[in-house]
Design a protein around this motif. Structure first.
Motif, PDB file in Angstrom:
ATOM      1  N   ILE A 216      27.450  84.728  22.503  1.00  0.00           N
ATOM      2  CA  ILE A 216      26.830  83.894  21.464  1.00  0.00           C
ATOM      3  C   ILE A 216      25.458  84.454  21.092  1.00  0.00           C
ATOM      4  O   ILE A 216      25.101  84.524  19.910  1.00  0.00           O
ATOM      5  N   GLU A 219      25.837  87.391  19.059  1.00  0.00           N
ATOM      6  CA  GLU A 219      26.611  87.066  17.851  1.00  0.00           C
ATOM      7  C   GLU A 219      27.853  87.945  17.736  1.00  0.00           C
ATOM      8  O   GLU A 219      28.192  88.458  16.676  1.00  0.00           O
ATOM      9  N   ILE A 247      28.995  71.998  24.025  1.00  0.00           N
ATOM     10  CA  ILE A 247      28.692  72.939  22.937  1.00  0.00           C
ATOM     11  C   ILE A 247      27.388  72.557  22.237  1.00  0.00           C
ATOM     12  O   ILE A 247      26.562  73.422  21.906  1.00  0.00           O
ATOM     13  N   LYS A 248      27.186  71.256  22.017  1.00  0.00           N
ATOM     14  CA  LYS A 248      25.949  70.806  21.365  1.00  0.00           C
ATOM     15  C   LYS A 248      24.723  71.117  22.223  1.00  0.00           C
ATOM     16  O   LYS A 248      23.668  71.508  21.715  1.00  0.00           O
ATOM     17  N   GLN A 251      24.131  74.853  21.850  1.00  0.00           N
ATOM     18  CA  GLN A 251      23.542  75.176  20.541  1.00  0.00           C
ATOM     19  C   GLN A 251      22.058  74.852  20.497  1.00  0.00           C
ATOM     20  O   GLN A 251      21.260  75.629  19.961  1.00  0.00           O
ATOM     21  N   GLN A 252      21.707  73.721  21.082  1.00  0.00           N
ATOM     22  CA  GLN A 252      20.295  73.314  21.089  1.00  0.00           C
ATOM     23  C   GLN A 252      19.467  74.254  21.959  1.00  0.00           C
ATOM     24  O   GLN A 252      18.350  74.628  21.594  1.00  0.00           O
ATOM     25  N   ARG A 255      19.754  77.898  20.325  1.00  0.00           N
ATOM     26  CA  ARG A 255      19.353  77.914  18.913  1.00  0.00           C
ATOM     27  C   ARG A 255      20.232  78.856  18.101  1.00  0.00           C
ATOM     28  O   ARG A 255      19.770  79.591  17.230  1.00  0.00           O
ATOM     29  N   LYS A 256      21.508  78.822  18.441  1.00  0.00           N
ATOM     30  CA  LYS A 256      22.502  79.619  17.727  1.00  0.00           C
ATOM     31  C   LYS A 256      23.771  78.787  17.575  1.00  0.00           C
ATOM     32  O   LYS A 256      24.024  77.855  18.351  1.00  0.00           O
ATOM     33  N   THR A 257      24.555  79.133  16.574  1.00  0.00           N
ATOM     34  CA  THR A 257      25.816  78.437  16.356  1.00  0.00           C
ATOM     35  C   THR A 257      26.833  78.859  17.409  1.00  0.00           C
ATOM     36  O   THR A 257      27.013  80.055  17.660  1.00  0.00           O
ATOM     37  N   VAL A 258      27.494  77.884  18.008  1.00  0.00           N
ATOM     38  CA  VAL A 258      28.568  78.164  18.963  1.00  0.00           C
ATOM     39  C   VAL A 258      29.891  77.987  18.232  1.00  0.00           C
ATOM     40  O   VAL A 258      30.168  76.903  17.704  1.00  0.00           O
TER      41      VAL A 258
END
Length: 276
Positions: A216, A219, A247-248, A251-252, A255-258
């Motif tokens: 992640i 990327e 997952i949330k 992400q927090q 600081r990237k989209t999972v």
């Protein structure tokens, strides 16, 4: 012959090397009476290593103000052991970071303080090679210093080694280890279980989380599990919903989209653990 650039103390100096530019030379009495511009025979040094950046040189100089020369010598041996084990020249900062860390750790032990490491199991699972090397280092230091360094310190040393090998900041490595520990805590709380840290399903989960976080961050997460996602959502709703909660949190923290595909892998791991 090398040229003296800066004398740090009687036994340590910075010299200009034809191949490595600036190097740190260490040897008994090596810097005594030496002045910048004078020549010094490189072979009389007991140890030498590269310290290119001026910031690193200044930090190392400050280190010499409070760390005795015997400990500096021991740490250089330790760093040589790491480089020999992994067949690599480590980033120069480890000479400062690991020396400073272990010096203060041993100082606290002498003062009667214990060393607690709540992330020890996660560190061993995430970085097994570094952890094994850290065990060897702690055993070596115990013998040399006639001390008994607590097991928790192995995990901290392993993180320093991993940081130096990957050239990732130690703070980032620490954050990822803490994140995995936090995720495991959320799983236990949500499923109402106490996970056996030696259980094979736990080992698989932690290794998966470690690799997922790395992918992640880089990327490089391109999996697509749309078909399986709907099946798992229907079959295992509790574990599926928990996977999205995890997952949330990821992400927090990152600081990237999972990617959505991660919900599939986590649900499968959670379902195996929930059987406990």
């Amino acid at each position: 012959m090398l040229t003296v650039k800066k004398v740090l103390n009687n036994n340590v100096l910075i010299a200009e090397h034809p191949e490595y530019a600036e190097v740190i030379l260490i040897g008994k009495g090596l810097g005594f009476g030496k002045k910048p511009g004078e020549e010094v025979a490189g072979e009389v040094a007991e140890k030498f290593f590269v310290l290119k950046e001026e910031k690193e040189q200044e930090q190392y100089k400050q280190l010499l103000d409070y760390v005795d020369e015997a400990f500096i010598g021991l740490m250089n041996d330790v760093i040589s052991m790491i480089e020999e084990r992994f067949k690599v020249r480590l980033h120069e900062h480890i000479h400062i970071a690991l020396t400073d860390h272990l010096f203060y750790a041993i100082k606290r032990i002498h003062q009667g303080f214990d060393i607690k490491n709540p992330f020890l199991p996660e560190t061993e699972l995430a970085y097994p090679d570094e952890f094994e090397m850290a065990q060897t280092i702690i055993q070596h230091m115990n013998q040399e210093l006639k001390i008994n360094i607590p097991e928790g310190e192995i995990g901290f040393v392993a993180l320093h080694i991993h940081s130096a090998l990957t050239r990732r900041p130690l703070q980032e490595v620490n954050r990822h280890t803490r994140l995995i520990s936090e995720l495991v805590g959320v799983i236990e709380s949500s499923l109402g279980i106490s996970i056996d840290r030696k259980d094979v399903d736990y080992l698989r989960l932690v290794r998966h989380l470690h690799h997922a976080i790395e992918r992640i961050n880089k990327e490089k997460y391109e999996d697509n599990q749309e078909a399986l996602k709907s099946v798992l959502q229907s079959e295992y709703p509790v574990c599926y919903n928990l996977s999205w909660k995890l997952i949330k949190i990821m992400q927090q923290a990152l600081r990237k989209t999972v990617p959505d595909a991660e919900a599939v892998y986590l649900t499968l791991h959670l379902q195996r653990l929930s059987k406990q």
